[in-house]
Design a protein around this motif. Structure first.
Motif, PDB file in Angstrom:
ATOM      1  N   ILE A  14      73.513  80.744  46.103  1.00 42.09           N
ATOM      2  CA  ILE A  14      73.811  79.627  45.022  1.00 42.09           C
ATOM      3  C   ILE A  14      73.579  80.006  43.575  1.00 42.09           C
ATOM      4  O   ILE A  14      74.125  79.136  42.655  1.00 42.09           O
ATOM      5  N   LEU A  15      72.505  80.814  43.298  1.00 44.93           N
ATOM      6  CA  LEU A  15      72.362  81.500  41.995  1.00 44.93           C
ATOM      7  C   LEU A  15      72.669  82.588  41.215  1.00 44.93           C
ATOM      8  O   LEU A  15      72.679  82.908  40.266  1.00 44.93           O
ATOM      9  N   GLY A  16      73.306  83.170  42.318  1.00 36.21           N
ATOM     10  CA  GLY A  16      73.947  84.680  41.770  1.00 36.21           C
ATOM     11  C   GLY A  16      72.954  85.967  41.843  1.00 36.21           C
ATOM     12  O   GLY A  16      71.670  85.778  42.257  1.00 36.21           O
ATOM     13  N   PRO A  17      73.457  87.011  41.170  1.00 37.35           N
ATOM     14  CA  PRO A  17      72.583  88.016  41.123  1.00 37.35           C
ATOM     15  C   PRO A  17      71.195  88.186  40.618  1.00 37.35           C
ATOM     16  O   PRO A  17      70.302  88.877  40.913  1.00 37.35           O
ATOM     17  N   ALA A  18      71.111  86.917  39.758  1.00 36.69           N
ATOM     18  CA  ALA A  18      69.773  87.239  39.024  1.00 36.69           C
ATOM     19  C   ALA A  18      68.681  86.856  40.047  1.00 36.69           C
ATOM     20  O   ALA A  18      67.471  87.344  39.776  1.00 36.69           O
ATOM     21  N   THR A  19      68.644  86.387  41.212  1.00 39.48           N
ATOM     22  CA  THR A  19      67.613  86.118  42.147  1.00 39.48           C
ATOM     23  C   THR A  19      67.702  87.025  43.359  1.00 39.48           C
ATOM     24  O   THR A  19      67.049  87.027  44.172  1.00 39.48           O
ATOM     25  N   LEU A  20      68.523  88.078  43.279  1.00 37.56           N
ATOM     26  CA  LEU A  20      68.717  88.981  44.312  1.00 37.56           C
ATOM     27  C   LEU A  20      67.459  89.806  44.536  1.00 37.56           C
ATOM     28  O   LEU A  20      66.914  89.834  45.718  1.00 37.56           O
ATOM     29  N   PRO A  21      66.613  90.280  43.530  1.00 36.21           N
ATOM     30  CA  PRO A  21      65.233  90.846  43.980  1.00 36.21           C
ATOM     31  C   PRO A  21      64.235  90.025  44.438  1.00 36.21           C
ATOM     32  O   PRO A  21      63.635  90.381  45.452  1.00 36.21           O
ATOM     33  N   THR A  22      64.466  88.693  44.233  1.00 36.63           N
ATOM     34  CA  THR A  22      63.395  87.605  44.908  1.00 36.63           C
ATOM     35  C   THR A  22      63.949  87.551  46.418  1.00 36.63           C
ATOM     36  O   THR A  22      63.048  87.566  47.333  1.00 36.63           O
ATOM     37  N   ASP A  23      65.166  87.378  46.619  1.00 37.60           N
ATOM     38  CA  ASP A  23      65.668  87.540  47.909  1.00 37.60           C
ATOM     39  C   ASP A  23      65.181  88.537  48.780  1.00 37.60           C
ATOM     40  O   ASP A  23      64.685  88.644  49.874  1.00 37.60           O
ATOM     41  N   GLN A  24      65.307  89.825  48.026  1.00 36.75           N
ATOM     42  CA  GLN A  24      64.890  90.946  48.894  1.00 36.75           C
ATOM     43  C   GLN A  24      63.530  90.945  49.064  1.00 36.75           C
ATOM     44  O   GLN A  24      62.952  91.573  50.046  1.00 36.75           O
ATOM     45  N   THR A  25      62.685  90.452  48.134  1.00 34.00           N
ATOM     46  CA  THR A  25      61.288  90.442  48.367  1.00 34.00           C
ATOM     47  C   THR A  25      60.947  89.464  49.517  1.00 34.00           C
ATOM     48  O   THR A  25      60.086  90.082  50.287  1.00 34.00           O
ATOM     49  N   LEU A  26      61.454  88.433  49.610  1.00 31.72           N
ATOM     50  CA  LEU A  26      60.976  87.525  50.642  1.00 31.72           C
ATOM     51  C   LEU A  26      61.451  88.136  52.075  1.00 31.72           C
ATOM     52  O   LEU A  26      60.816  88.180  52.998  1.00 31.72           O
ATOM     53  N   LEU A  27      62.692  88.627  52.064  1.00 30.17           N
ATOM     54  CA  LEU A  27      63.180  89.360  53.449  1.00 30.17           C
ATOM     55  C   LEU A  27      62.391  90.513  53.788  1.00 30.17           C
ATOM     56  O   LEU A  27      62.399  90.751  54.972  1.00 30.17           O
ATOM     57  N   THR A  28      61.908  91.297  52.714  1.00 35.11           N
ATOM     58  CA  THR A  28      61.125  92.321  53.063  1.00 35.11           C
ATOM     59  C   THR A  28      59.723  92.052  53.681  1.00 35.11           C
ATOM     60  O   THR A  28      59.227  92.640  54.492  1.00 35.11           O
ATOM     61  N   LEU A  29      59.139  90.957  52.916  1.00 32.23           N
ATOM     62  CA  LEU A  29      57.804  90.506  53.726  1.00 32.23           C
ATOM     63  C   LEU A  29      57.930  90.043  54.850  1.00 32.23           C
ATOM     64  O   LEU A  29      57.218  89.979  55.636  1.00 32.23           O
ATOM     65  N   GLY A  30      59.113  89.260  55.082  1.00 25.35           N
ATOM     66  CA  GLY A  30      59.368  89.052  56.540  1.00 25.35           C
ATOM     67  C   GLY A  30      58.647  87.754  56.688  1.00 25.35           C
ATOM     68  O   GLY A  30      58.208  87.190  57.634  1.00 25.35           O
ATOM     69  N   VAL A  31      58.542  86.838  55.558  1.00 28.13           N
ATOM     70  CA  VAL A  31      57.705  85.576  55.561  1.00 28.13           C
ATOM     71  C   VAL A  31      58.190  84.573  56.869  1.00 28.13           C
ATOM     72  O   VAL A  31      57.464  84.075  57.663  1.00 28.13           O
ATOM     73  N   ARG A  32      59.504  84.315  57.066  1.00 23.72           N
ATOM     74  CA  ARG A  32      59.945  83.322  57.955  1.00 23.72           C
ATOM     75  C   ARG A  32      59.816  84.085  59.450  1.00 23.72           C
ATOM     76  O   ARG A  32      59.581  83.563  60.331  1.00 23.72           O
ATOM     77  N   ARG A  33      60.048  85.569  59.544  1.00 24.56           N
ATOM     78  CA  ARG A  33      60.129  86.221  60.621  1.00 24.56           C
ATOM     79  C   ARG A  33      58.458  86.171  61.436  1.00 24.56           C
ATOM     80  O   ARG A  33      58.258  85.848  62.368  1.00 24.56           O
TER      81      ARG A  33
END
Length: 822
Positions: free
Chosen positions: A96-115
């Motif tokens: 919804i916010l575009g490429p500006a937040t892509l590093p943040t998305d990558q960080t949270l997916l890398t950390l696997g917080v929800r996983r």
């Protein structure tokens, strides 16, 4: 002229029509607080009332109904906050916010917080699972109902959670558990400190690294390794410094993970006195957790009441809940109260994983007994991240035996590392499957005594907290609750900076037993913590080195000692205290600089400085003179030595106040340069005069700290969009600084408002164990999350003035009354 009159009339009509439409829309974003609503899934009707303090009371006939109703109420009051946090945890902001937040998305997916959160729930009790399921059902029920309009953030971003909610798929148990993990991430920032040391060790020798990030008080550095030499020998840095990539074409380009995660920092105060030190003969307990302040606030004050049913224990608990979870995190039951400060334990270690020269998806393990190198394959997961305007971006998540590889994320860490030879992996205790923090919250919400709280906190895992507690029977206690690793005796880095991952001496070996974490039975009549070192030097375990300076702790102790018998009112005075011992320590250097300066404004500034007593009042000029000089001195010493790029990357993550103290007290020319520290201090004073004059004029006597230091509760994500930021942010002039009890910490890398307070008391609470309905609370915004609501920021002036609202479980005279029916 007639045509002009007609044109003006048309403009007025358009404005009136627009205003009318906005007024109608604004009212529709407000929650229904009176009357009756159907909430399918309830077993019995639930009464939801708001009292004169705007505390929400949920009275149910079954704990499961109470949790479900709280989920509905949280979603009613904070729909954007919850929808945003859900996307943050799931790595779906860029959709919804575009490429500006892509590093943040990558960080949270890398950390696997929800996983990790889902794995942890596999070991949760049936009661915890039932609480999370009921809560999730309440959240989904709200978003599935179209009677309340979604606030403007949804319209501005194009987000619409309602289709998922109608299928019961918007919020689930993993989201609640992941939100607690995200709080753990923000409160356990050793990862960030390690990256700072690693980054500056490229350009500084190890002794200078320790001067920049000095050990606490009289401690020796926990790390005895020569970090600079180690990293040079290993060749970990990229040979050519990466240049910045193309600018992100987005109005949200200023976003970073620090702005997007809710809190930040390691602050907070809490203290408790027993009956011998109170006017009532019963304990009093105070707490003010310091977090990055946001609009809406991170907290939502609520009271849950339900009898024991079907094996579920009774509920009667009130305090600060987290929208996203079904529990009261800070507050009291009918028998006991508790409050936290962050311990700041070192529970995050970064590891340099050496890559196989022929296969970058393999990394080095500890050598075999005969010295033969061994290698293992990373666990690899392919993920797709939907990006607004770009379609799906594919991203590889790698995990080593230590944890997720964080250097795969776009950003300065990856740009600094020689990624052809190394990867950086994170070992973080909070991701472990045995994290029982949700289990602990369930027990804490039922505890009726200090012993019961002590038992409940046994399951508390992450982030470790300094817990003070008291009960109506007169007992008080302190416990450091949470999981902290034990490191090997031959570990010469001790988690201070990234360690070679193939050397076994840097692996964790065990955990500090719960019985042996620091504790206090309150025999001295009071207990206080303020993020200082929590143990004596001969304590057998390493917990942390990056404690906060003990200025606040010493000031709290002094104020507690000045009054023989304390009351709610005396506790409030302590929470309002604005004396900065850190400023007093450096004032001789500021006076000297002002005395030596030939700047035309120096005489009037000297008059202000002579009257300044270290009290950071909002209406005073002295605090502004001090901090403007301090900031200029820091930039001209630390900034010059680190270089502009490195300094800009780090300032804001650290204040470096201990480094500045050391430089001035040592008169350290290595940092000040050949001209000496006196010359730099005078130059900093002159720069400060011109800088502040550009904001507040050249009459120093009329300067005010509060005008430069408003507490700004930022909005996610629209605080970085100038055109709309003012609509969503909540700002109020305040005093204080990072060393006052009433804290007001700034992040001077914000160019527009460098001295604005962005980390402050996210709430204040005082619990009276002689009459728990005499307890008090306040926080910096308001209960409702819609900008159209009069309750969006109605607490801000009370909070800034250190006034309070009553925190009571008495529901006899409600301000509003809503019945939720099955």
């Amino acid at each position: 002229m007639k045509w002009l009159n007609r044109a003006l009339l048309s403009v007025v009509m358009v404005l009136l029509l627009t205003g009318a439409v906005l007024a109608v829309y604004g009212r529709k974003t407000l929650p229904l607080m009176n009357g009756q609503l159907s909430l399918p899934g309830l077993k019995h009707p639930v009464l939801v009332t708001r009292d004169a303090s705007d505390v929400t009371h949920v009275e149910a006939q079954d704990p499961r109904d109470a949790w479900m109703a709280l989920g509905y109420v949280h979603a009613q009051e904070r729909p954007w906050q919850m929808a945003f946090n859900r996307r943050l945890m799931r790595g779906r902001l860029s959709e919804i916010l575009g490429p500006a937040t892509l590093p943040t998305d990558q960080t949270l997916l890398t950390l696997g917080v929800r996983r990790a959160a889902l794995a942890q729930l596999e070991g949760a009790s049936p009661e915890v699972v039932s609480a999370l399921e009921a809560y999730s059902a309440g959240v989904n029920a709200f978003f599935a109902d179209s009677r309340q309009a979604l606030p403007p953030e949804f319209l501005l971003t194009g987000d619409d959670p309602r289709p998922l909610a109608r299928e019961g798929l918007f919020w689930d148990v993993g989201d609640s558990a992941a939100w607690v993990l995200l709080m753990s991430l923000d409160l356990g920032k050793n990862w960030s400190d390690e990256l700072i040391r690693w980054r500056v060790a490229r350009d500084l020798d190890t002794s200078a690294v320790h001067e920049l990030l000095p050990p606490y008080d009289d401690e020796q550095p926990a790390s005895s390794a020569d970090l600079s030499a180690l990293y040079r020998e290993l060749g970990v840095y990229r040979a050519e410094r990466a240049t910045a990539g193309a600018a992100v074409p987005s109005t949200l380009a200023g976003l970073s993970m620090e702005e997007l995660i809710a809190s930040g920092g390691k602050g907070s105060n809490n203290w408790v006195v027993d009956g011998s030190r109170s006017t009532t003969g019963k304990p009093l307990l105070a707490n003010d957790p310091h977090l990055s302040i946001g609009a809406p606030a991170i907290w939502y004050f609520a009271h849950l009441r339900a009898p024991a049913v079907d094996g579920f224990d009774a509920l009667d608990v009130v305090g600060a809940s987290l929208p996203g979870t079904p529990y009261v995190v800070l507050g009291h039951t009918q028998g006991a109260a508790w409050g936290y400060t962050n311990t700041g334990p070192d529970t995050q270690d970064l590891y340099l994983e050496q890559l196989h020269p022929d296969d970058p998806d393999r990394y080095r393990l500890p050598d075999a007994p005969d010295g033969t190198p061994r290698w293992a394959s990373f666990e690899v997961e392919e993920v797709g991240i939907p990006v607004k305007g770009q379609g799906e971006v594919h991203y590889r998540v790698r995990r080593s035996r230590h944890g997720p590889v964080v250097s795969d994320v776009e950003g300065k860490t990856r740009d600094l590392l020689d990624t052809g030879r190394y990867a950086l992996a994170l070992r973080w205790s909070a991701l472990d499957a045995d994290n029982g923090t949700m289990q602990a919250f369930s027990a804490i919400n039922r505890a009726q005594s200090v012993p019961a709280l002590q038992a409940a906190f046994r399951d508390f895992h992450s982030p470790m907290q300094n817990v003070v507690m008291a009960d109506i029977h007169g007992r008080i206690a302190y416990k450091a609750a949470g999981r902290v690793p034990v490191r090997a005796d031959n570990n010469d880095i001790m988690g201070k900076a990234p360690a070679p991952g193939w050397l076994p001496q840097y692996d964790w070996v065990s955990w500090i037993p719960y019985e042996e974490t620091p504790q206090d039975d309150g025999a001295n009549g009071w207990i206080a913590t303020a993020n200082q070192r929590i143990h004596e030097l001969d304590y057998p375990y390493f917990i942390a080195q990056d404690w906060r300076p003990d200025y606040r702790k010493k000031r709290i102790d002094a104020l507690l000692g000045e009054t023989e018998k304390h009351s709610v009112e005396s506790f409030a005075r302590i929470q309002s205290d604005l004396l900065s011992a850190g400023a007093l320590k450096l004032m001789p250097f500021l006076r000297k600089a002002a005395g030596q300066s030939t700047h035309p404004m120096a005489p009037s500034a000297r008059e202000v400085i002579e009257r300044f007593d270290g009290v950071m009042n909002a209406d005073a000029a002295g605090p502004l003179v001090f901090h403007a000089w301090y900031d200029a001195f820091l930039r001209q010493t630390v900034g010059q030595r680190l270089g502009q790029d490195t300094f800009d990357a780090l300032y804001g993550k650290r204040l470096f106040s201990e480094a500045v103290e050391g430089i001035l007290l040592r008169a350290d020319d290595r940092w000040c340069g050949a001209g000496g520290c006196d010359a730099v201090s005078v130059a900093a004073f002159d720069e400060a005069m011109e800088r502040v004059a550009a904001w507040q004029g050249r009459d120093v006597s009329r300067w005010q700290w509060g005008r430069a230091h408003p507490a700004i509760s930022s909005h996610r994500p629209f605080s970085v969009v100038p055109a709309v930021a003012g609509l969503f942010e909540v700002a109020v002039p305040t005093g204080g600084d990072s060393h006052t009890v009433n804290v007001g910490e700034y992040r001077a890398h914000h160019d527009a408002m460098p001295f604005a307070s962005r980390l402050a008391p996210s709430l204040r609470a005082i619990y009276d164990l002689s009459d728990l309905n005499n307890s008090r609370f306040i926080y910096q915004t308001g209960q409702n999350g819609s900008v159209f609501s009069p309750r969006y920021a109605d607490m801000k002036h009370e909070w800034a003035d250190v006034r309070y609202r009553k925190l009571s479980t008495d529901t006899a005279a409600p301000r509003s009354k809503l019945i939720l029916t099955p």
